[in-house]
Design an enzyme around this catalytic site. Structure first.
Site: not given
Length: 262
Positions: A144, A160
């Site tokens: 991301s 994460y």
């Protein structure tokens, strides 16, 4: 551009929908032998049929829950058994639940860890012996844009996904001599079901229309539009291809110019 993917074996985790499916499609376009894995048999069958319709290539599919280490190993083994080798690994998983720090208990942190970071570790660990055996191989970790800049309301993803890029950077050095190139491709605002779900949740939380949330997002994107899954898939395919011969340990943002950090 010659990608040298024809006949190569490519494993795409969470490959039945969204960014994983779009990536699998691009590899199939290049003549790769693709295995897609997810936990939904119906979605897998549908994705395999759609990819074959577009590319003319059969797609192998296997059931796999990314939070289950045994299933991950079995799925990778099945791909190797089916095609006789493994050349490219695409790690991927659905995004964790949205929310702030106060929203998350231990169970939420554990679920996100297992699904998003530990799954990447397990996939790479399961695939590496086969990738090294291939002599020249590629790993692309789908993460991301939060690997560069945290996203409000997505604390689990922020934490994460950053770990995924740390893993990418570390392993790229450890396995360079073995011919394994490892990179992260990080999406921004890509028009997927996941993005629609996040927009709907934010709209509900703020008490505004979904269209208002989307308009605010568009305003922050220099290109003035959301990306398409196909645009994202092409970038994953390139970094997972053998046209990429000298890029490893990097994180590529596919975000229309949204993130301004160096």
């Amino acid at each position: 551009m010659e990608t040298n993917l024809y006949g190569k074996s490519v494993f795409v985790a969470a490959g039945s929908k969204g960014l994983g499916r779009a990536s699998a499609l691009e590899f199939a376009r290049e003549g790769a032998n693709v295995t897609i894995a997810s936990r939904n048999a119906e979605h897998l069958q549908q994705a395999a049929a759609e990819i074959k319709e577009v590319t003319g290539r059969d797609v192998h599919y296997v059931l796999m829950d990314v939070s289950d280490g045994e299933q991950i190993q079995n799925a990778v083994n099945a791909a190797v058994k089916h095609y006789g080798r493994l050349d490219v690994l695409i790690t991927n998983a659905g995004g964790p639940q949205a929310g702030s720090f106060a929203d998350m208990d231990d169970a939420a942190w554990q679920r996100a860890f297992e699904s998003n970071l530990l799954s990447t570790i397990r996939l790479i660990r399961s695939a590496l012996p086969f990738l090294q055996e291939a002599g020249e191989s590629r790993i692309v970790n789908i993460a991301s844009s939060s690997v560069k800049q945290p996203i409000d309301g997505l604390i689990l993803s922020n934490v994460y996904r950053a770990g995924i890029q740390a893993l990418t950077k570390t392993l790229s050095s450890e396995y360079a001599a073995a011919g394994v190139l490892i990179n992260t491709v990080a999406p921004g605002r890509i028009a997927t079901e996941r993005m629609q779900e996040l927009d709907s949740r934010r709209a509900q939380t703020e008490g505004v229309a979904v269209e208002q949330v989307q308009a605010q997002s568009l305003h922050s994107i220099p290109l003035g539009r959301f990306g398409t899954p196909e645009e994202f898939g092409k970038m994953v395919m390139f970094y997972g291809s053998f046209a990429n011969t000298y890029v490893t340990g990097q994180s590529l943002l596919v975000d229309g110019g949204t993130i301004r950090a160096f």
